[in-house]
Design an enzyme around this catalytic site. Structure first.
Site, PDB file in Angstrom:
ATOM      1  N   TYR A 245     -13.502   1.749  33.063  1.00 48.08           N
ATOM      2  CA  TYR A 245     -14.842   2.086  33.535  1.00 48.08           C
ATOM      3  C   TYR A 245     -15.113   3.586  33.471  1.00 48.08           C
ATOM      4  O   TYR A 245     -16.258   4.025  33.568  1.00 48.08           O
ATOM      5  CB  TYR A 245     -15.070   1.610  34.968  1.00 48.08           C
ATOM      6  CG  TYR A 245     -15.148   0.104  35.131  1.00 48.08           C
ATOM      7  CD1 TYR A 245     -15.090  -0.743  34.034  1.00 48.08           C
ATOM      8  CD2 TYR A 245     -15.274  -0.472  36.381  1.00 48.08           C
ATOM      9  CE1 TYR A 245     -15.151  -2.118  34.186  1.00 48.08           C
ATOM     10  CE2 TYR A 245     -15.342  -1.842  36.542  1.00 48.08           C
ATOM     11  CZ  TYR A 245     -15.270  -2.657  35.437  1.00 48.08           C
ATOM     12  OH  TYR A 245     -15.345  -4.012  35.592  1.00 48.08           O
TER      13      TYR A 245
ATOM     14  N   LYS B  35      -1.201  -6.315  32.810  1.00 48.29           N
ATOM     15  CA  LYS B  35      -1.114  -7.087  31.563  1.00 48.29           C
ATOM     16  C   LYS B  35      -0.061  -6.387  30.695  1.00 48.29           C
ATOM     17  O   LYS B  35      -0.323  -5.939  29.569  1.00 48.29           O
ATOM     18  CB  LYS B  35      -2.507  -7.124  30.884  1.00 48.29           C
ATOM     19  CG  LYS B  35      -2.611  -8.056  29.693  1.00 48.29           C
ATOM     20  CD  LYS B  35      -2.601  -9.522  30.061  1.00 48.29           C
ATOM     21  CE  LYS B  35      -2.665 -10.382  28.804  1.00 48.29           C
ATOM     22  NZ  LYS B  35      -2.437 -11.807  29.071  1.00 48.29           N
TER      23      LYS B  35
ATOM     24  N   ASP C 239      -3.664 -12.908  33.914  1.00 48.78           N
ATOM     25  CA  ASP C 239      -4.113 -14.292  33.665  1.00 48.78           C
ATOM     26  C   ASP C 239      -3.423 -15.251  34.636  1.00 48.78           C
ATOM     27  O   ASP C 239      -4.043 -16.167  35.176  1.00 48.78           O
ATOM     28  CB  ASP C 239      -3.912 -14.700  32.199  1.00 48.78           C
ATOM     29  CG  ASP C 239      -2.661 -14.115  31.575  1.00 48.78           C
ATOM     30  OD1 ASP C 239      -1.964 -13.318  32.247  1.00 48.78           O
ATOM     31  OD2 ASP C 239      -2.364 -14.452  30.423  1.00 48.78           O
TER      32      ASP C 239
ATOM     33  N   ASP D  99     -11.864  -5.714  39.715  1.00 44.33           N
ATOM     34  CA  ASP D  99     -13.273  -6.098  39.796  1.00 44.33           C
ATOM     35  C   ASP D  99     -13.394  -7.622  39.661  1.00 44.33           C
ATOM     36  O   ASP D  99     -14.059  -8.294  40.456  1.00 44.33           O
ATOM     37  CB  ASP D  99     -14.030  -5.387  38.654  1.00 44.33           C
ATOM     38  CG  ASP D  99     -15.535  -5.479  38.804  1.00 44.33           C
ATOM     39  OD1 ASP D  99     -16.012  -6.038  39.797  1.00 44.33           O
ATOM     40  OD2 ASP D  99     -16.246  -4.985  37.899  1.00 44.33           O
TER      41      ASP D  99
ATOM     42  N   ASP E  84     -13.777 -10.744  42.863  1.00 46.88           N
ATOM     43  CA  ASP E  84     -14.898 -11.698  42.900  1.00 46.88           C
ATOM     44  C   ASP E  84     -14.374 -13.137  42.911  1.00 46.88           C
ATOM     45  O   ASP E  84     -14.923 -14.005  43.590  1.00 46.88           O
ATOM     46  CB  ASP E  84     -15.825 -11.499  41.699  1.00 46.88           C
ATOM     47  CG  ASP E  84     -16.938 -10.497  42.005  1.00 46.88           C
ATOM     48  OD1 ASP E  84     -16.788  -9.738  42.986  1.00 46.88           O
ATOM     49  OD2 ASP E  84     -17.940 -10.471  41.270  1.00 46.88           O
TER      50      ASP E  84
END
Ligand code: NAD
Length: 367
Positions: free
Chosen positions: A155, A200, A232, A256, A260
């Site tokens: 970001y 990851k 994942d 992020d 959620d």
């Protein structure tokens, strides 16, 4: 129903010589103004605060042509804490890379206040277990905290377009990973002593640096049990076995998305508060959800995530833990009593609006 009159002013009674804590209120867009005013009324029921209300996001674009002005940032810096509603909406949606976007206000605040740690607790209320899309027996007992790195990664990397190609670069430094790791290890120490680091590392170099660094910092925290999960796998386990998690620490983009996903365990985005900490100045407290333009102005927004964010502000930003406890207990009582905005209600007919939920909380805060 009586509301905010005749409320005890704890700060004024207990510490008459101290000035009231100052709170910068940033309502933002969509339902932001509706839920921030609800939180303000609840704050006024437990103490005395000085407020300054400032535009951010689309509201600021409309006035100033930019999502965050230098003046607003300065006034936030000067406050003891910042409480934000939400930003964004279709009015400001654009694919023009040069046009101002509401989200720039959020990113600018986080960067400008040096807030590198985002804390999102997820603990479904007993009264709402039935509202979760997951089976009750799967989520009962879930009590986790997502610690998300907030000022690095993709970001904040370089981005751009070159003909038909676009790129967003992801970068992390050892220092950035060390400081967020320490926030997470400290949080795990104060909870059940388990930390899951999510990355990851089988694909990304930044993730390999992340894993190496978290593993090194773990040596300072022998009392905390650490494991590493690929993102994942973490996404799957959050829904298949959420009770296995205590504290989760992860980088900006993964955090992020995972926070959620974790939010849905509670049955509604409208329930989740967050705190952004780490800078020298004030922390930023805001609900996890967005500006919900689909329901803005209808008086049905769930104010609880913002009210619970105000409670986090009292506890983590202003050192007023007893007042935070009182608000959280009032929220729990109101849910136990069956009051639900439409996002939580099993049947639309039984739902109440923002005003009724807020008034019920104010009622319970009265001695
Ligand atoms: P959203 O969180 O605004 O809404 C998702 C769904 O949840 C909608 O159906 C909405 O009605 C519902 N919802 C959210 N909060 C609610 C509440 N308090 N009470 C009842 N229902 C609620 O996400 P979105 O629709 O993807 O985004 C809408 C806008 O918000 C976009 O412009 C987006 O960029 C912005 N956004 C802002 C933030 C932020 O300010 N921190 C975060 C996410 C999205």
């Amino acid at each position: 129903m009586r509301r905010s009159e005749a409320v005890p002013r704890h700060a004024a009674v207990e510490a008459p010589d101290l000035s009231s804590p100052s709170v910068a209120l940033l309502p933002g867009d969509g339902i932001g103004p509706e839920i921030v005013v609800a939180a303000r009324r609840v704050l006024d029921a437990v103490g005395e605060f000085e407020y300054v209300e400032l535009p951010v996001g689309g509201a600021s674009i409309d006035i100033h042509g930019t999502a965050l002005t230098d003046e607003v940032l300065e006034r936030c810096r000067a406050a003891d804490a910042v409480l934000l509603g939400a930003v964004g909406g279709p009015k400001w949606d654009t694919t023009d890379p040069g046009a101002p976007r509401p989200e720039q206000g959020l990113l600018g605040l986080r960067k400008g206040l040096g807030l590198y740690a985002n804390l999102r607790p997820v603990k479904p209320s007993g009264a709402l277990l039935g509202a979760s899309p997951l089976r009750e027996e799967r989520i009962a007992g879930t009590d986790l905290l997502v610690v998300r790195e907030l000022t690095g990664g993709i970001y904040f990397g370089e981005s751009g377009r070159d003909g038909d190609r676009a790129h967003d670069d992801c970068a992390y430094t050892v220092g950035e990973i060390e400081r967020i790791s320490r926030v997470a290890f400290d949080a795990a120490r104060g909870r059940r002593g388990r930390l899951t680091s999510v990355d990851k590392a089988n694909v990304l170099e930044t993730s390999r640096l992340w894993r190496e660094t978290v593993t090194r910092i773990a040596a300072e925290y022998e009392d905390v049990e650490v494991d590493h999960l690929l993102v994942d796998n973490a996404a799957m386990q959050l829904v298949s076995e959420p009770t296995r998690f205590d504290v989760i620490v992860t980088e900006n983009l993964f955090g992020d998305i995972l926070s959620d996903e974790a939010a849905m365990l509670t049955g509604s985005l409208g329930m989740l508060p967050s705190a952004s900490l780490g800078g020298e100045g004030p922390g930023l407290f805001e609900p996890v959800h967005g500006s919900a333009p689909d329901i803005a102005g209808r008086g049905i927004a769930n104010p609880l995530a913002t009210i619970l964010s105000a409670a986090m502000m009292l506890r983590h930003g202003l050192g007023l833990a007893a007042e935070a406890d009182a608000i959280e207990a009032a929220v729990e009582t109101v849910l136990d009593a069956g009051l639900r905005t439409p996002d939580l209600a099993a049947e639309a007919d039984a739902a109440v609006g923002t005003e009724q939920v807020t008034a019920a909380i104010l009622d319970r805060l009265r001695p």
